[in-house]
Design a protein around this motif. Structure first.
Motif, PDB file in Angstrom:
ATOM      1  N   ALA A 268       0.726  -1.262   0.044  1.00 13.94           N
ATOM      2  CA  ALA A 268      -0.104   0.134  -0.093  1.00 13.94           C
ATOM      3  C   ALA A 268       0.740   1.300  -0.011  1.00 13.94           C
ATOM      4  N   SER A 269       1.937   1.282   0.890  1.00 18.00           N
ATOM      5  CA  SER A 269       2.799   2.497   1.043  1.00 18.00           C
ATOM      6  C   SER A 269       3.277   2.597  -0.298  1.00 18.00           C
TER       7      SER A 269
ATOM      8  N   GLN B 250      -0.848   3.411  12.223  1.00 10.52           N
ATOM      9  CA  GLN B 250      -1.033   2.035  12.476  1.00 10.52           C
ATOM     10  C   GLN B 250      -1.050   1.374  11.090  1.00 10.52           C
ATOM     11  N   TYR B 251      -1.755   1.645   9.920  1.00  8.80           N
ATOM     12  CA  TYR B 251      -1.792   0.980   8.916  1.00  8.80           C
ATOM     13  C   TYR B 251      -0.835   1.014   8.014  1.00  8.80           C
ATOM     14  N   GLN B 252      -0.182   2.040   7.614  1.00  8.11           N
ATOM     15  CA  GLN B 252       1.158   2.187   6.895  1.00  8.11           C
ATOM     16  C   GLN B 252       2.360   1.895   7.453  1.00  8.11           C
ATOM     17  N   SER B 253       2.458   1.858   8.736  1.00  5.97           N
ATOM     18  CA  SER B 253       3.693   1.551   9.334  1.00  5.97           C
ATOM     19  C   SER B 253       4.304   0.331   9.010  1.00  5.97           C
ATOM     20  N   GLU B 254       5.662   0.314   8.750  1.00  7.05           N
ATOM     21  CA  GLU B 254       6.211  -0.636   8.343  1.00  7.05           C
ATOM     22  C   GLU B 254       6.540  -1.888   9.358  1.00  7.05           C
ATOM     23  N   LYS B 255       5.640  -2.708   9.449  1.00  6.92           N
ATOM     24  CA  LYS B 255       5.479  -3.621  10.356  1.00  6.92           C
ATOM     25  C   LYS B 255       6.614  -4.723  10.702  1.00  6.92           C
ATOM     26  N   LYS B 256       7.115  -4.785   9.505  1.00 11.76           N
ATOM     27  CA  LYS B 256       8.048  -5.892   9.470  1.00 11.76           C
ATOM     28  C   LYS B 256       9.437  -5.575   9.270  1.00 11.76           C
TER      29      LYS B 256
ATOM     30  N   LYS C  60       3.069   5.951  -3.555  1.00  9.76           N
ATOM     31  CA  LYS C  60       4.237   6.689  -4.075  1.00  9.76           C
ATOM     32  C   LYS C  60       3.927   6.544  -5.654  1.00  9.76           C
ATOM     33  N   TYR C  61       3.892   5.378  -6.116  1.00 10.39           N
ATOM     34  CA  TYR C  61       3.657   5.390  -7.524  1.00 10.39           C
ATOM     35  C   TYR C  61       2.627   6.332  -8.160  1.00 10.39           C
ATOM     36  N   ALA C  62       1.439   6.566  -7.371  1.00 11.14           N
ATOM     37  CA  ALA C  62       0.274   7.127  -7.848  1.00 11.14           C
ATOM     38  C   ALA C  62       0.720   8.748  -7.892  1.00 11.14           C
ATOM     39  N   GLU C  63       1.373   9.166  -6.846  1.00 13.20           N
ATOM     40  CA  GLU C  63       1.891  10.511  -6.740  1.00 13.20           C
ATOM     41  C   GLU C  63       2.869  10.697  -7.816  1.00 13.20           C
ATOM     42  N   THR C  64       3.895   9.836  -8.019  1.00 17.95           N
ATOM     43  CA  THR C  64       4.830  10.185  -9.122  1.00 17.95           C
ATOM     44  C   THR C  64       4.259  10.176 -10.471  1.00 17.95           C
ATOM     45  N   TYR C  65       3.460   9.150 -10.786  1.00 15.86           N
ATOM     46  CA  TYR C  65       2.717   9.315 -12.035  1.00 15.86           C
ATOM     47  C   TYR C  65       1.812  10.557 -12.309  1.00 15.86           C
ATOM     48  N   GLU C  66       1.302  10.942 -11.202  1.00 16.57           N
ATOM     49  CA  GLU C  66       0.452  12.186 -11.349  1.00 16.57           C
ATOM     50  C   GLU C  66       1.440  13.498 -11.475  1.00 16.57           C
ATOM     51  N   GLN C  67       2.511  13.473 -11.028  1.00 18.24           N
ATOM     52  CA  GLN C  67       3.650  14.348 -11.308  1.00 18.24           C
ATOM     53  C   GLN C  67       4.055  14.523 -12.842  1.00 18.24           C
ATOM     54  N   LEU C  68       4.024  13.213 -13.397  1.00 19.08           N
ATOM     55  CA  LEU C  68       4.572  13.021 -14.676  1.00 19.08           C
ATOM     56  C   LEU C  68       3.299  13.218 -15.953  1.00 19.08           C
ATOM     57  N   GLY C  69       2.156  13.452 -15.315  1.00 21.31           N
ATOM     58  CA  GLY C  69       1.032  13.766 -15.992  1.00 21.31           C
ATOM     59  C   GLY C  69       0.243  12.456 -16.296  1.00 21.31           C
ATOM     60  N   ASN C  70       0.644  11.514 -16.019  1.00 18.19           N
ATOM     61  CA  ASN C  70       0.176  10.168 -16.523  1.00 18.19           C
ATOM     62  C   ASN C  70      -0.938   9.713 -15.458  1.00 18.19           C
TER      63      ASN C  70
ATOM     64  N   GLU D 290      -5.608  -2.677  -1.449  1.00 18.15           N
ATOM     65  CA  GLU D 290      -5.088  -3.133  -0.097  1.00 18.15           C
ATOM     66  C   GLU D 290      -5.774  -2.484   0.813  1.00 18.15           C
ATOM     67  N   SER D 291      -6.294  -1.322   0.603  1.00 22.09           N
ATOM     68  CA  SER D 291      -7.014  -0.855   1.870  1.00 22.09           C
ATOM     69  C   SER D 291      -8.367  -1.594   2.361  1.00 22.09           C
ATOM     70  N   LEU D 292      -8.783  -2.021   1.240  1.00 19.35           N
ATOM     71  CA  LEU D 292     -10.100  -3.023   1.387  1.00 19.35           C
ATOM     72  C   LEU D 292      -9.677  -4.278   2.231  1.00 19.35           C
ATOM     73  N   LYS D 293      -8.454  -4.776   1.898  1.00 15.17           N
ATOM     74  CA  LYS D 293      -8.014  -6.157   2.528  1.00 15.17           C
ATOM     75  C   LYS D 293      -7.657  -5.870   3.725  1.00 15.17           C
ATOM     76  N   SER D 294      -7.072  -4.719   4.040  1.00 11.19           N
ATOM     77  CA  SER D 294      -6.457  -4.684   5.318  1.00 11.19           C
ATOM     78  C   SER D 294      -7.961  -4.037   6.551  1.00 11.19           C
ATOM     79  N   GLY D 295      -8.784  -3.530   5.743  1.00 11.27           N
ATOM     80  CA  GLY D 295      -9.994  -2.888   6.651  1.00 11.27           C
ATOM     81  C   GLY D 295      -9.492  -1.550   7.357  1.00 11.27           C
ATOM     82  N   ASN D 296      -8.519  -0.902   6.423  1.00 13.21           N
ATOM     83  CA  ASN D 296      -7.983   0.447   7.044  1.00 13.21           C
ATOM     84  C   ASN D 296      -9.089   1.611   6.187  1.00 13.21           C
TER      85      ASN D 296
END
Length: 664
Positions: free
Chosen positions: A290-291, A378-384, A295-305, A319-325
């Protein structure tokens, strides 16, 4: 636009489950040691280790070993074992997110170890106290009480610094840095990362350095310190080359992509995200998808794609739906609505916007707005992330303990030598000070004796001078008063002898008799002034009444109020007090022109107070030193002789009050 970043905080309590260089405690080896152990104190520590080793594997064994260690510790009254057992049980509850039970046992452990510290602040007790309080901070963080969390973590730092636990200090500083990043207090986070970096490097554990510097690089990204971020990532790459199979490789490429996106090298950023995604897939770390997708989404938006940006935002939504966040879902719906709006697909934009609003309503927006960063954390923390707090291996521990005992022995010898030296120096200083003190006391006593002799000499001199004045006054009184009268009588009698009297000189003899009576009266007055006969026979009160009565006239009225008695007062002191009253009454009538004089004599509680008040013309009391001819010198001399003091209060046209106090 920067991606919204959140960071995982290290859980210190988890790191205590490990010893050596990240090696998990071997359950079978611990069980064998427990069977072989004969000392109960060793068994207690091994049971606590076994409880921690079973966390996340066998919850029944966690609490079985923990409670057995507690039971045995209480039976032995082994306070350290009791505190350690309480902490072990609390750790177990916390690992299964039973917050209330965990908190209760941490507080029990805290109370027990603080009782120990009142008697002995050895390193092992301080270390246990620091771990308990750090974990309490973690626990409060789970409850959303960030203020308490930070307070507990921060108060462990001075103790860790005191016992020189560099690893503990490094972890505490990293945790605080991450925590303040989550609150967007990046400047404060920066100060903690500045401390943690050198501490980890001193320990020289590459994985620990990598994790800390990766976290720091995100802080620098948020502060727009991109050049420093690149330098930090280069350092991370240096250590990654030493640990090729590090679990942090994917994170390095993800953060490098952020840096490249920050410097507008978007295509290169996408390449780094691809490498990170590949590593996540190979290592099956799906929780980090998810995290990376956002980042992909933000970068492609900057590219205008917008097409690719929308694609990754949809992946982020899945991923948000799967984790219930729900917070992440709300974020995804909002951005998807914005994308659809940009391509004028208003129907879908309206659909996503409705989903976003509906989700906000279900989340209770007011609470969410206050705690959104914590929920996303709590959701996006790098748990591992690697649990970096690891103790050194058993050999290093043994070596450390041996070195510690050796050092303590050296320190004890040095301390004893230092103490002996300090005692010798202290004794020498004390002896010198005592000698100086005795000399000073002797000198002071000599000065006091000299001062007393000088004062007595002055009093004696003043009394002699007073006696001389009395003699001169007596001579004048005898010469001018009584002498004149007797001369007049002699002349009158001589004249009668020479005259040829034809008749009896009755009138002339009557005049001579009157002159003789007045001369006798004046003679008695002079004798009374020299030594009042009444005082010798009847005491001070009678003498004062007699004198006050004789001083009454048409122009002045003298009143005496006598309280107490004069039986225990030496006769020479009574005479001196009589002279004091006599002097004050004379001053009041002669100098102050008083018509009324009140004399009070009060003998009470070993004190004698003589108060003389008049209604005369008065004077300015502040200029009393300039007053001459009022008998003040005589008064002072007599009062000093009686070891007393006097006070004069006077105002112009308001009369005068003189108070004399004497020790009876």
């Amino acid at each position: 636009m920067k991606p919204i970043l959140h960071f995982s905080i290290l859980l210190l309590f988890l790191s205590f489950f490990y010893i050596g260089s990240g090696q998990i405690l071997d359950v079978n080896e611990l069980k064998q040691k427990l069977e072989d152990a004969k000392a109960d104190t060793i068994r207690i520590k091994l049971m606590c280790n076994l409880a921690r080793a079973n966390e996340g594997v066998d919850s029944l064994s966690v609490f079985q070993y923990g409670y057995e260690a507690l039971r045995l510790s209480k039976k032995l009254r082994y306070s350290y074992g009791t505190a350690l057992s309480y902490k072990t049980i609390a750790d177990g509850y916390l690992s299964y997110f039973d917050i209330e039970n965990s908190k209760n046992y941490y507080f029990n452990a805290q109370e027990e170890v603080e009782h120990l510290l009142k008697k002995d602040s050895t390193k092992v007790y301080l270390q246990l106290w620091a771990k308990i309080n750090f974990n309490l901070g973690v626990l409060y963080g789970y409850q959303g009480d960030n203020e308490q969390e930070i307070a507990y973590v921060e108060k462990t730092i001075p103790i860790a610094r005191q016992i020189k636990d560099t690893l503990f200090l490094a972890i505490a500083n990293t945790n605080l840095g991450i925590k303040y990043m989550n609150f967007a207090q990046f400047n404060k986070a920066y100060t903690y990362f500045e401390k943690s970096g050198p501490q980890y490097e001193a320990l020289n554990n590459p994985d620990d350095i990598i994790f800390d510097r990766l976290s720091f690089s995100l802080c620098l990204y948020e502060m727009d310190s991109l050049s420093t971020m690149k330098t930090t990532l280069d350092k991370v790459k240096f250590y990654l080359d030493k640990v090729p199979k590090s679990i942090y490789n994917y994170k390095y490429y993800s953060h490098l992509g952020l840096y490249l996106s920050g410097v507008k090298r978007y295509e290169e950023a996408i390449e780094m995200y691809d490498k990170s995604y590949e590593l996540l897939q190979n290592n099956k770390i799906r929780s980090e998808y998810a995290s990376l997708f956002i980042k992909y989404a933000e970068t492609y938006e900057q590219l205008g794609n917008l097409k690719m940006s929308k694609k990754y935002m949809m992946d982020f939504l899945q991923e948000s739906l799967k984790s219930g966040n729900d917070v992440s879902r709300a974020k995804a719906y909002y951005r998807l609505a914005r994308y659809e709006s940009k391509i004028k697909n208003y129907k879908k934009a309206h659909h996503y916007l409705n989903q976003y609003i509906h989700l906000l309503d279900s989340l209770d927006i007011q609470e969410t707005s206050n705690r959104i960063q914590q929920l996303e954390f709590q959701y996006q923390s790098e748990k591992k992330e690697k649990e970096i707090l690891a103790l050194t291996n058993e050999k290093n521990i043994v070596a450390f303990n041996l070195e510690k005992k050796r050092s303590e022995g050296y320190l004890m010898i040095i301390a004893i030598i230092t103490l002996v030296f300090v005692l010798l120096v202290g004794y020498q200083i004390y002896r010198d000070k005592s000698r100086e003190s005795r000399l000073a006391d002797r000198k002071h006593a000599e000065e006091m004796v000299a001062l007393k002799h000088e004062q007595q000499a002055k009093i004696f001199s003043a009394m002699i001078e007073g006696q001389e004045r009395e003699r001169k006054r007596l001579a004048i009184d005898l010469h001018d008063g009584l002498g004149g009268r007797l001369s007049a009588i002699s002349l009158k009698l001589s004249k009668l002898d020479k005259d040829n009297l034809k008749t009896y000189p009755k009138q002339e003899l009557s005049n001579v008799q009157n002159d003789i009576r007045e001369s006798l009266s004046e003679l008695r007055g002079i004798a009374r002034n020299l030594m009042p006969e009444t005082l010798i026979k009847y005491g001070l009160e009678a003498a004062l009444r007699d004198y006050c009565t004789n001083m009454n006239s048409n122009e002045s009225q003298v009143t005496l109020q006598f309280y107490g008695d004069d039986k225990k007062i030496a006769i020479h002191n009574q005479v001196t007090m009589y002279r004091i009253v006599q002097e004050l009454i004379n001053n009041a009538i002669k100098h102050a022109k008083a018509s009324e004089v009140l004399v009070q004599y009060i003998h009470e509680n070993e004190k004698i107070d003589i108060i003389v008040e008049d209604n005369g013309v008065g004077f300015n009391a502040s200029s009393i030193k300039d007053k001459k001819g009022m008998g003040l010198d005589n008064l002072k001399t007599r009062v000093d002789y009686l070891e007393g003091f006097f006070e004069i209060q006077s105002k112009i046209d308001e009369g005068t009050t003189v108070t004399v106090q004497i020790n009876a």
